[in-house]
Design a protein around this motif. Structure first.
Motif, PDB file in Angstrom:
ATOM      1  N   SER A 139       0.815  -1.205   0.000  1.00 42.18           N
ATOM      2  CA  SER A 139       0.000   0.000   0.000  1.00 42.18           C
ATOM      3  C   SER A 139       0.855   1.264   0.000  1.00 42.18           C
ATOM      4  O   SER A 139       0.654   2.180  -0.810  1.00 42.18           O
ATOM      5  CB  SER A 139      -0.924  -0.005   1.215  1.00 42.18           C
ATOM      6  OG  SER A 139      -1.629   1.205   1.323  1.00 42.18           O
ATOM      7  N   VAL A 140       1.835   1.314   0.919  1.00 43.03           N
ATOM      8  CA  VAL A 140       2.670   2.517   1.035  1.00 43.03           C
ATOM      9  C   VAL A 140       3.572   2.674  -0.178  1.00 43.03           C
ATOM     10  O   VAL A 140       3.772   3.785  -0.678  1.00 43.03           O
ATOM     11  CB  VAL A 140       3.497   2.463   2.336  1.00 43.03           C
ATOM     12  CG1 VAL A 140       4.506   3.606   2.388  1.00 43.03           C
ATOM     13  CG2 VAL A 140       2.568   2.521   3.549  1.00 43.03           C
ATOM     14  N   ALA A 141       4.118   1.541  -0.683  1.00 44.79           N
ATOM     15  CA  ALA A 141       4.981   1.618  -1.859  1.00 44.79           C
ATOM     16  C   ALA A 141       4.203   2.123  -3.074  1.00 44.79           C
ATOM     17  O   ALA A 141       4.694   2.967  -3.837  1.00 44.79           O
ATOM     18  CB  ALA A 141       5.591   0.246  -2.161  1.00 44.79           C
ATOM     19  N   SER A 142       2.980   1.634  -3.253  1.00 49.95           N
ATOM     20  CA  SER A 142       2.160   2.073  -4.384  1.00 49.95           C
ATOM     21  C   SER A 142       1.810   3.551  -4.270  1.00 49.95           C
ATOM     22  O   SER A 142       1.865   4.289  -5.258  1.00 49.95           O
ATOM     23  CB  SER A 142       0.879   1.235  -4.454  1.00 49.95           C
ATOM     24  OG  SER A 142       1.179  -0.130  -4.649  1.00 49.95           O
ATOM     25  N   GLN A 143       1.467   3.968  -3.059  1.00 50.62           N
ATOM     26  CA  GLN A 143       1.134   5.377  -2.835  1.00 50.62           C
ATOM     27  C   GLN A 143       2.352   6.258  -3.091  1.00 50.62           C
ATOM     28  O   GLN A 143       2.244   7.328  -3.709  1.00 50.62           O
ATOM     29  CB  GLN A 143       0.634   5.567  -1.404  1.00 50.62           C
ATOM     30  CG  GLN A 143       0.140   6.970  -1.105  1.00 50.62           C
ATOM     31  CD  GLN A 143      -0.397   7.086   0.314  1.00 50.62           C
ATOM     32  OE1 GLN A 143      -0.050   6.304   1.185  1.00 50.62           O
ATOM     33  NE2 GLN A 143      -1.254   8.063   0.537  1.00 50.62           N
ATOM     34  N   ARG A 144       3.520   5.813  -2.648  1.00 53.99           N
ATOM     35  CA  ARG A 144       4.753   6.579  -2.848  1.00 53.99           C
ATOM     36  C   ARG A 144       5.099   6.681  -4.326  1.00 53.99           C
ATOM     37  O   ARG A 144       5.466   7.749  -4.824  1.00 53.99           O
ATOM     38  CB  ARG A 144       5.890   5.906  -2.076  1.00 53.99           C
ATOM     39  CG  ARG A 144       7.243   6.616  -2.190  1.00 53.99           C
ATOM     40  CD  ARG A 144       8.340   5.798  -1.532  1.00 53.99           C
ATOM     41  NE  ARG A 144       9.622   6.441  -1.670  1.00 53.99           N
ATOM     42  CZ  ARG A 144      10.159   7.265  -0.765  1.00 53.99           C
ATOM     43  NH1 ARG A 144       9.509   7.526   0.344  1.00 53.99           N
ATOM     44  NH2 ARG A 144      11.347   7.812  -0.962  1.00 53.99           N
ATOM     45  N   GLU A 145       4.973   5.545  -5.040  1.00 50.01           N
ATOM     46  CA  GLU A 145       5.296   5.537  -6.472  1.00 50.01           C
ATOM     47  C   GLU A 145       4.349   6.450  -7.256  1.00 50.01           C
ATOM     48  O   GLU A 145       4.773   7.154  -8.184  1.00 50.01           O
ATOM     49  CB  GLU A 145       5.232   4.108  -7.006  1.00 50.01           C
ATOM     50  CG  GLU A 145       6.368   3.231  -6.489  1.00 50.01           C
ATOM     51  CD  GLU A 145       6.069   1.750  -6.590  1.00 50.01           C
ATOM     52  OE1 GLU A 145       4.980   1.409  -7.136  1.00 50.01           O
ATOM     53  OE2 GLU A 145       6.880   0.938  -6.124  1.00 50.01           O
ATOM     54  N   LEU A 146       3.065   6.440  -6.893  1.00 48.55           N
ATOM     55  CA  LEU A 146       2.105   7.322  -7.549  1.00 48.55           C
ATOM     56  C   LEU A 146       2.457   8.783  -7.304  1.00 48.55           C
ATOM     57  O   LEU A 146       2.434   9.615  -8.223  1.00 48.55           O
ATOM     58  CB  LEU A 146       0.695   7.024  -7.035  1.00 48.55           C
ATOM     59  CG  LEU A 146      -0.413   7.963  -7.535  1.00 48.55           C
ATOM     60  CD1 LEU A 146      -0.534   7.902  -9.056  1.00 48.55           C
ATOM     61  CD2 LEU A 146      -1.746   7.618  -6.873  1.00 48.55           C
ATOM     62  N   ALA A 147       2.788   9.112  -6.045  1.00 53.87           N
ATOM     63  CA  ALA A 147       3.134  10.492  -5.706  1.00 53.87           C
ATOM     64  C   ALA A 147       4.372  10.940  -6.469  1.00 53.87           C
ATOM     65  O   ALA A 147       4.408  12.045  -7.025  1.00 53.87           O
ATOM     66  CB  ALA A 147       3.364  10.617  -4.198  1.00 53.87           C
ATOM     67  N   LEU A 148       5.397  10.087  -6.519  1.00 54.83           N
ATOM     68  CA  LEU A 148       6.632  10.453  -7.221  1.00 54.83           C
ATOM     69  C   LEU A 148       6.392  10.616  -8.721  1.00 54.83           C
ATOM     70  O   LEU A 148       6.985  11.498  -9.354  1.00 54.83           O
ATOM     71  CB  LEU A 148       7.710   9.394  -6.972  1.00 54.83           C
ATOM     72  CG  LEU A 148       8.282   9.359  -5.546  1.00 54.83           C
ATOM     73  CD1 LEU A 148       9.241   8.182  -5.390  1.00 54.83           C
ATOM     74  CD2 LEU A 148       8.989  10.673  -5.215  1.00 54.83           C
ATOM     75  N   ALA A 149       5.531   9.782  -9.283  1.00 56.47           N
ATOM     76  CA  ALA A 149       5.218   9.904 -10.712  1.00 56.47           C
ATOM     77  C   ALA A 149       4.537  11.241 -10.995  1.00 56.47           C
ATOM     78  O   ALA A 149       4.857  11.916 -11.986  1.00 56.47           O
ATOM     79  CB  ALA A 149       4.326   8.753 -11.155  1.00 56.47           C
ATOM     80  N   GLN A 150       3.610  11.645 -10.120  1.00 61.57           N
ATOM     81  CA  GLN A 150       2.929  12.920 -10.303  1.00 61.57           C
ATOM     82  C   GLN A 150       3.883  14.098 -10.091  1.00 61.57           C
ATOM     83  O   GLN A 150       3.777  15.125 -10.773  1.00 61.57           O
ATOM     84  CB  GLN A 150       1.745  13.023  -9.340  1.00 61.57           C
ATOM     85  CG  GLN A 150       0.639  12.024  -9.608  1.00 61.57           C
ATOM     86  CD  GLN A 150       0.096  12.139 -11.020  1.00 61.57           C
ATOM     87  OE1 GLN A 150      -0.270  13.217 -11.478  1.00 61.57           O
ATOM     88  NE2 GLN A 150       0.051  11.017 -11.728  1.00 61.57           N
ATOM     89  N   VAL A 151       4.809  13.949  -9.165  1.00 64.58           N
ATOM     90  CA  VAL A 151       5.802  15.003  -8.934  1.00 64.58           C
ATOM     91  C   VAL A 151       6.688  15.187 -10.161  1.00 64.58           C
ATOM     92  O   VAL A 151       7.025  16.318 -10.540  1.00 64.58           O
ATOM     93  CB  VAL A 151       6.654  14.676  -7.690  1.00 64.58           C
ATOM     94  CG1 VAL A 151       7.881  15.595  -7.607  1.00 64.58           C
ATOM     95  CG2 VAL A 151       5.818  14.809  -6.424  1.00 64.58           C
TER      96      VAL A 151
END
Length: 243
Positions: A81-93
């Motif tokens: 869950s946290v890894a997916s959320q982090r990857e999504l955030a970094l992609a948007q950044v």
């Protein structure tokens, strides 16, 4: 007498503090332990209800299996869950980074509009946005925070989330097992320890809420006790039907 504005305070010298309204580490730690306690307490009571004549071995085995399975499941789920959320955030950044690099004027105007929406004078908002965009990395951090709600310096760690979830769940799940592990065969000490643990967890959670400690403790005691009681009755019914 002048109306000069008061100087900006040093953040380290401000005379009051607010608690972390997101709960910080306390909320996930307590809820992880509570999850382990409720689920293992209910599981063990279900086995107690269904194996009344079989001694404590099935109960201990179920408790240990529930602890291990639940802790590993929590760790794996939290990591994903946290890894997916982090990857999504970094992609948007990264998308925002490209926008700032390729279309600075539009991004400046967008940031200024955000400030205006928050009550800043338009001329001042444009000046602030321009100054922020003089440093692309600073602009990226501000856009990420204002548009995405992401603090690029404080993204959650999947490993930390997994490890903390594992141990929090394991600590909670261990409570119903303690009396059995020291050789006490009666279920009542495990029930008492579990109910006390439920009350303690519920009371501790109120440190990040507006509820009183006794209300939070009693609420969790009733909910967790009801879960264990119902599971006991289900185990008793299933055990009788299989017997």
């Amino acid at each position: 007498m002048t109306d000069d504005p008061a100087p900006l305070p040093d953040p380290g010298q401000v005379g009051h503090e607010h608690p972390d309204v997101n709960g910080g580490w306390l909320r996930p730690a307590v809820f992880g332990a509570m999850d382990g306690l409720v689920s293992n307490f209910a599981l063990m009571m279900g086995v107690v209800g269904g194996t009344a004549e079989s001694g404590t071995q099935p109960v201990v085995l179920a408790g240990l299996a529930g602890l291990a399975a639940g802790a590993f499941s929590m760790a794996a789920g939290e990591y994903t869950s946290v890894a997916s959320q982090r990857e999504l955030a970094l992609a948007q950044v990264e998308i925002e980074r490209d926008e700032i690099r390729l279309n600075r004027a539009a991004e400046e105007a967008e940031l200024a509009a955000v400030f205006v929406d928050n009550g800043v004078d338009e001329e001042l908002a444009r000046a602030i946005a321009k100054e922020i965009h003089d440093d692309p990395e600073r602009a990226l951090k501000v856009h990420a925070r204002e548009e995405l709600g992401v603090d690029t310096d404080e993204l959650a760690s999947p490993r930390l989330a997994a490890v903390s979830s594992f141990f929090a769940f394991a600590v909670g799940a261990l409570i119903p097992l303690l009396s059995y592990l020291v050789g006490i065969e009666s279920a009542w000490p495990a029930i008492v320890l579990s109910l006390l643990g439920l009350f303690g967890c519920g009371a501790l959670v109120t440190r990040v809420t507006s509820r009183t400690w006794w209300y939070g403790g009693l609420r969790q005691l009733v909910l967790g006790g009801a879960a264990a009681g119902l599971t006991y009755l289900i185990g008793q019914g299933v055990g009788a039907s299989l017997g």
